[in-house]
Design a protein around this motif. Sequence first.
Motif, PDB file in Angstrom:
ATOM      1  N   PHE A  61       0.648  -1.227   0.090  1.00 15.88           N
ATOM      2  CA  PHE A  61      -0.137   0.022   0.019  1.00 15.88           C
ATOM      3  C   PHE A  61       0.960   1.370   0.081  1.00 15.88           C
ATOM      4  O   PHE A  61       0.608   2.110  -0.596  1.00 15.88           O
ATOM      5  N   THR A  62       1.874   1.192   0.616  1.00 10.62           N
ATOM      6  CA  THR A  62       2.704   2.423   0.893  1.00 10.62           C
ATOM      7  C   THR A  62       3.764   2.426  -0.707  1.00 10.62           C
ATOM      8  O   THR A  62       4.317   3.636  -0.968  1.00 10.62           O
ATOM      9  N   LEU A  63       3.766   1.402  -1.052  1.00 18.69           N
ATOM     10  CA  LEU A  63       4.471   1.232  -2.339  1.00 18.69           C
ATOM     11  C   LEU A  63       3.791   2.157  -3.387  1.00 18.69           C
ATOM     12  O   LEU A  63       4.497   2.939  -4.288  1.00 18.69           O
ATOM     13  N   LEU A  64       2.554   1.555  -3.511  1.00 20.66           N
ATOM     14  CA  LEU A  64       1.696   2.225  -4.802  1.00 20.66           C
ATOM     15  C   LEU A  64       0.748   3.149  -4.322  1.00 20.66           C
ATOM     16  O   LEU A  64       0.108   3.902  -5.031  1.00 20.66           O
ATOM     17  N   GLY A  65       0.750   3.702  -3.078  1.00 22.92           N
ATOM     18  CA  GLY A  65      -0.275   4.481  -2.616  1.00 22.92           C
ATOM     19  C   GLY A  65      -0.169   5.905  -3.030  1.00 22.92           C
ATOM     20  O   GLY A  65      -1.023   6.806  -2.963  1.00 22.92           O
ATOM     21  N   GLY A  66       1.111   6.365  -3.541  1.00 22.70           N
ATOM     22  CA  GLY A  66       1.357   7.623  -3.921  1.00 22.70           C
ATOM     23  C   GLY A  66       0.686   7.736  -5.599  1.00 22.70           C
ATOM     24  O   GLY A  66       0.776   9.164  -5.994  1.00 22.70           O
ATOM     25  N   THR A  67       0.581   6.812  -6.073  1.00 22.82           N
ATOM     26  CA  THR A  67       0.032   6.806  -7.447  1.00 22.82           C
ATOM     27  C   THR A  67      -1.236   6.209  -7.857  1.00 22.82           C
ATOM     28  O   THR A  67      -2.122   6.746  -8.625  1.00 22.82           O
ATOM     29  N   TYR A  68      -1.598   5.423  -6.954  1.00 22.74           N
ATOM     30  CA  TYR A  68      -2.995   4.495  -7.255  1.00 22.74           C
ATOM     31  C   TYR A  68      -4.089   4.918  -6.098  1.00 22.74           C
ATOM     32  O   TYR A  68      -3.624   5.430  -4.962  1.00 22.74           O
ATOM     33  N   ASP A  69      -5.265   4.915  -6.849  1.00 23.36           N
ATOM     34  CA  ASP A  69      -6.426   5.114  -5.739  1.00 23.36           C
ATOM     35  C   ASP A  69      -6.592   3.470  -5.077  1.00 23.36           C
ATOM     36  O   ASP A  69      -6.825   2.597  -5.620  1.00 23.36           O
ATOM     37  N   LEU A  70      -6.580   3.558  -3.689  1.00 23.95           N
ATOM     38  CA  LEU A  70      -6.616   2.489  -2.941  1.00 23.95           C
ATOM     39  C   LEU A  70      -8.086   2.066  -2.647  1.00 23.95           C
ATOM     40  O   LEU A  70      -8.813   2.900  -1.963  1.00 23.95           O
ATOM     41  N   HIS A  71      -8.389   0.808  -2.825  1.00 29.59           N
ATOM     42  CA  HIS A  71      -9.783   0.229  -2.416  1.00 29.59           C
ATOM     43  C   HIS A  71      -9.603  -0.893  -1.764  1.00 29.59           C
ATOM     44  O   HIS A  71      -9.195  -2.212  -2.043  1.00 29.59           O
TER      45      HIS A  71
END
Length: 528
Positions: free
Chosen positions: A289-299
Amino acid sequence: MTDGPHPLGAGQAGLAGAAEPAGSLRRWSGWRYELLLAVELLALSALAFARPVLDSFGRSPETFIARGADARTVVLFALVVTLAPPLALAAAGLLARAFGPGVRWVVHLVLVGVVASVAVRRLVGEATAWPALALLAAGLVGGVALALARWRLVGVRAFLRFAGVASAVYLVQFLALSPTGDLVIGEKVGVDAEVAASVDAALGDDPPDVVLLTFDALPLDTLLDGDGAIDPQLFPNFAALAGTSTWYRNSTTVSMYTRDAVPAILTGRYPDPENRPNDGPSTDPENLFTLLGGTYDLHVGEQITRLCPEELCPRPRAAGLGRLARDAVDWWRGVAQGDETEDEFSLPALLDDDRFGEAEDWIADERPEQVDDPDLMFFHAAIPHDPWQFLPDGTIYDTERYPVGYHRIGWYGPGVGRQRHVLQAMAADTVLGEFLDRLRDAGTFDDTLVVVTADHGHAFVPDTPWRWLNRDNYEQLMWAPLLVKAPGQSDGEVVDDNVMSIDVVPTIADTLGVDLPWDVDGRPARQA
């Protein structure tokens, strides 16, 4: 051991006993004296109720996470567990004041005896393997003995009052030193700006959506048809996904227990055995989550972990203190009746009978669309984990006739248990199919990176442990399904290289073309 004539007079001195010092009637009827009696009940109720409940729930932060409890709710829960029983007992004593000091004193001795009986029964049960009848007898003898000692001995009165004050130690241990205490005072994590910038640059302008579905207690052995393939009749959606994915058929878990196994999937790291059993909920800031959280919308739907930072994954609304209080009452009653053990906490919030519906609700809430910001979707489905109670369509069958209590495989044997497990695994297949249909309806399935796995297996070998590893059950416990459909992949492939659950995050990063900015124990599956 008397201090002089009893203030109630000769007529009631026999009841009041010599353990109470001489003094005025005001001392016997004043609120200060009521407070001291309440402190005595606090000491005993702490042993009978607060200590076992706070100890077990303190080792099970998963329950509070699954209930969506925030720090304030955890603190209130601890206060209620600690104070509600003695306050209720003290209120019962106060009602006796209307009948005079003598009756009030007798009622207090009865309350001391009853609560002491419960406390002795529990303490002896923890220290011995005595049968239920012997524990009941020990509790009765202990309760009567302590009530008599409180009547006759001044030292017992002093001990109970000091112990009542000292019982606050259980509260402090729960809030500050237990794994659950990390939910109150634990370190908060977030996204590192430098990591986010690096990942964003590596992903480019059109990164694919990412889906990671993790099923709980689903052994690969359950899905197989006897010839090394996924059974398309029982599990059509797993089989269909395998037909368009890379199926790593030799994928194994690194832990038999969800609390370690799911974080291993999400971080790419082995669990640290030196931290158990006193570790808190997983808060490793270096995760998917912290790897991709800067780019992706998280669900994200986490059931018993809290790896996703709150800034990216707002916590669900708490179920409320009342729900947790009912969990505590149900657990305490189950232990008292011998239905549960304090070493086998049943995670009541995680294993409720609405978990199939919760998975469907999460799927219904997800609306994957072809928009500018890519989606990262993660859900940990608490099926087919026991208790086994679901038919393939999610219907709950007759649980009155067929018990569903946690750890009750012995009630109907491993054969029937496995049959019920297969039915529930078919329900997991239904959940998978509904989610894949959601992606197809949105037109995003083909271009999405889809990863489907399980945290660990479950054994159904007669006369062997269902979760503890040995020579007879390891094949059902260690091997878990791992299906990876890369963006644009349409042909299935079976790979028999050795892969582990710690390889999931490195495989996702490798597929996306992202270099992991921190060290992990796993590696991309193609390098296995």
